[in-house]
Motif scaffolding. Structure first.
Motif, PDB file in Angstrom:
ATOM      1  N   ASN A  53      34.824  -7.875 -23.314  1.00  0.00           N
ATOM      2  CA  ASN A  53      33.523  -8.008 -23.971  1.00  0.00           C
ATOM      3  C   ASN A  53      32.975  -9.436 -23.912  1.00  0.00           C
ATOM      4  OD1 ASN A  53      35.286  -9.140 -25.836  1.00  0.00           O
ATOM      5  ND2 ASN A  53      34.370  -8.122 -27.603  1.00  0.00           N
ATOM      6  N   LYS A  54      33.716 -10.384 -23.341  1.00  0.00           N
ATOM      7  CA  LYS A  54      33.251 -11.773 -23.203  1.00  0.00           C
ATOM      8  C   LYS A  54      33.000 -12.167 -21.748  1.00  0.00           C
ATOM      9  CE  LYS A  54      33.693 -12.554 -27.594  1.00  0.00           C
ATOM     10  NZ  LYS A  54      32.531 -12.530 -28.445  1.00  0.00           N
TER      11      LYS A  54
ATOM     12  N   LYS B 179      42.016  -4.412 -21.265  1.00  0.00           N
ATOM     13  CA  LYS B 179      41.240  -5.059 -22.331  1.00  0.00           C
ATOM     14  C   LYS B 179      40.778  -6.460 -21.930  1.00  0.00           C
ATOM     15  CE  LYS B 179      42.124  -1.932 -25.577  1.00  0.00           C
ATOM     16  NZ  LYS B 179      41.435  -0.703 -25.312  1.00  0.00           N
ATOM     17  N   GLU B 180      41.390  -7.013 -20.850  1.00  0.00           N
ATOM     18  CA  GLU B 180      41.082  -8.378 -20.410  1.00  0.00           C
ATOM     19  C   GLU B 180      40.959  -8.399 -18.893  1.00  0.00           C
ATOM     20  OE1 GLU B 180      43.414 -11.282 -23.422  1.00  0.00           O
ATOM     21  OE2 GLU B 180      44.651 -10.301 -21.921  1.00  0.00           O
ATOM     22  N   ARG B 181      40.284  -9.443 -18.425  1.00  0.00           N
ATOM     23  CA  ARG B 181      40.209  -9.697 -16.985  1.00  0.00           C
ATOM     24  C   ARG B 181      40.599 -11.139 -16.720  1.00  0.00           C
ATOM     25  NH1 ARG B 181      34.624  -7.184 -15.158  1.00  0.00           N
ATOM     26  NH2 ARG B 181      34.267  -6.656 -17.317  1.00  0.00           N
ATOM     27  N   THR B 182      41.054 -11.362 -15.514  1.00  0.00           N
ATOM     28  CA  THR B 182      41.509 -12.684 -15.089  1.00  0.00           C
ATOM     29  C   THR B 182      40.320 -13.520 -14.628  1.00  0.00           C
ATOM     30  OG1 THR B 182      43.590 -11.726 -14.358  1.00  0.00           O
ATOM     31  CG2 THR B 182      43.024 -13.891 -13.460  1.00  0.00           C
ATOM     32  N   VAL B 183      40.314 -14.791 -15.022  1.00  0.00           N
ATOM     33  CA  VAL B 183      39.362 -15.759 -14.482  1.00  0.00           C
ATOM     34  C   VAL B 183      40.190 -16.813 -13.757  1.00  0.00           C
ATOM     35  CG1 VAL B 183      37.622 -17.513 -15.005  1.00  0.00           C
ATOM     36  CG2 VAL B 183      37.666 -15.377 -16.306  1.00  0.00           C
TER      37      VAL B 183
ATOM     38  N   GLY C 262      30.786 -11.181 -19.701  1.00  0.00           N
ATOM     39  CA  GLY C 262      29.361 -11.416 -19.482  1.00  0.00           C
ATOM     40  C   GLY C 262      28.929 -12.828 -19.835  1.00  0.00           C
ATOM     41  N   LEU C 263      29.588 -13.434 -20.818  1.00  0.00           N
ATOM     42  CA  LEU C 263      29.271 -14.822 -21.178  1.00  0.00           C
ATOM     43  C   LEU C 263      29.695 -15.785 -20.079  1.00  0.00           C
ATOM     44  CD1 LEU C 263      30.383 -14.779 -24.921  1.00  0.00           C
ATOM     45  CD2 LEU C 263      28.039 -14.726 -24.024  1.00  0.00           C
ATOM     46  N   VAL C 264      30.804 -15.484 -19.410  1.00  0.00           N
ATOM     47  CA  VAL C 264      31.283 -16.331 -18.316  1.00  0.00           C
ATOM     48  C   VAL C 264      30.350 -16.198 -17.111  1.00  0.00           C
ATOM     49  CG1 VAL C 264      33.174 -16.732 -16.684  1.00  0.00           C
ATOM     50  CG2 VAL C 264      33.684 -16.171 -19.074  1.00  0.00           C
ATOM     51  N   ILE C 265      29.960 -14.968 -16.802  1.00  0.00           N
ATOM     52  CA  ILE C 265      29.149 -14.708 -15.617  1.00  0.00           C
ATOM     53  C   ILE C 265      27.686 -15.078 -15.848  1.00  0.00           C
ATOM     54  CG2 ILE C 265      28.315 -12.901 -14.070  1.00  0.00           C
ATOM     55  CD1 ILE C 265      31.046 -11.487 -14.570  1.00  0.00           C
ATOM     56  N   GLY C 266      27.144 -14.690 -16.994  1.00  0.00           N
ATOM     57  CA  GLY C 266      25.737 -14.952 -17.287  1.00  0.00           C
ATOM     58  C   GLY C 266      24.839 -13.899 -16.655  1.00  0.00           C
TER      59      GLY C 266
END
Length: 105
Positions: free
Chosen positions: A50-51, A88-92, A53-57
């Protein structure tokens, strides 16, 4: 890497001046390669779905601007979760020189 392998076309983003493009490129791309060749390990961390989108914009604007400004490569892996994936998470992953990675963090 994030493109649909079954797609007949893929979007690309070119950064730099027209002179750099005609000369075969430089700027961000060469800095990225230099950072990777120096043996700097990528920085990897997890982001809640759910976060992401904040990283990608919006339209990728945030991540593209950071990459262009800092000269590093930032990837969300996978960019889109496959159907049925309950992660629940993705790797950056951030690739670049140690200075670029610190600036991106």
């Amino acid at each position: 890497m994030d493109a649909d392998p079954n797609s007949v076309s893929r979007g690309v983003e070119l950064m730099g001046t027209p002179d750099q493009a005609e000369a075969g490129g430089s700027g961000v791309v060469s800095r990225r390669m230099t950072g990777q060749q120096s043996g700097t390990d990528p920085y990897v961390f997890m982001v809640p779905n759910n976060k992401v989108g904040l990283v990608i914009g919006k339209g990728g604007e945030t991540i593209k601007n950071m990459q262009a400004r800092i000269g590093t490569r930032i990837q969300v892996i996978p960019l889109h979760l496959p159907p049925g994936d309950t992660s629940k998470e993705r790797t950056v992953q951030i690739d670049g020189t140690s200075e670029e990675i610190e600036a991106a963090k």
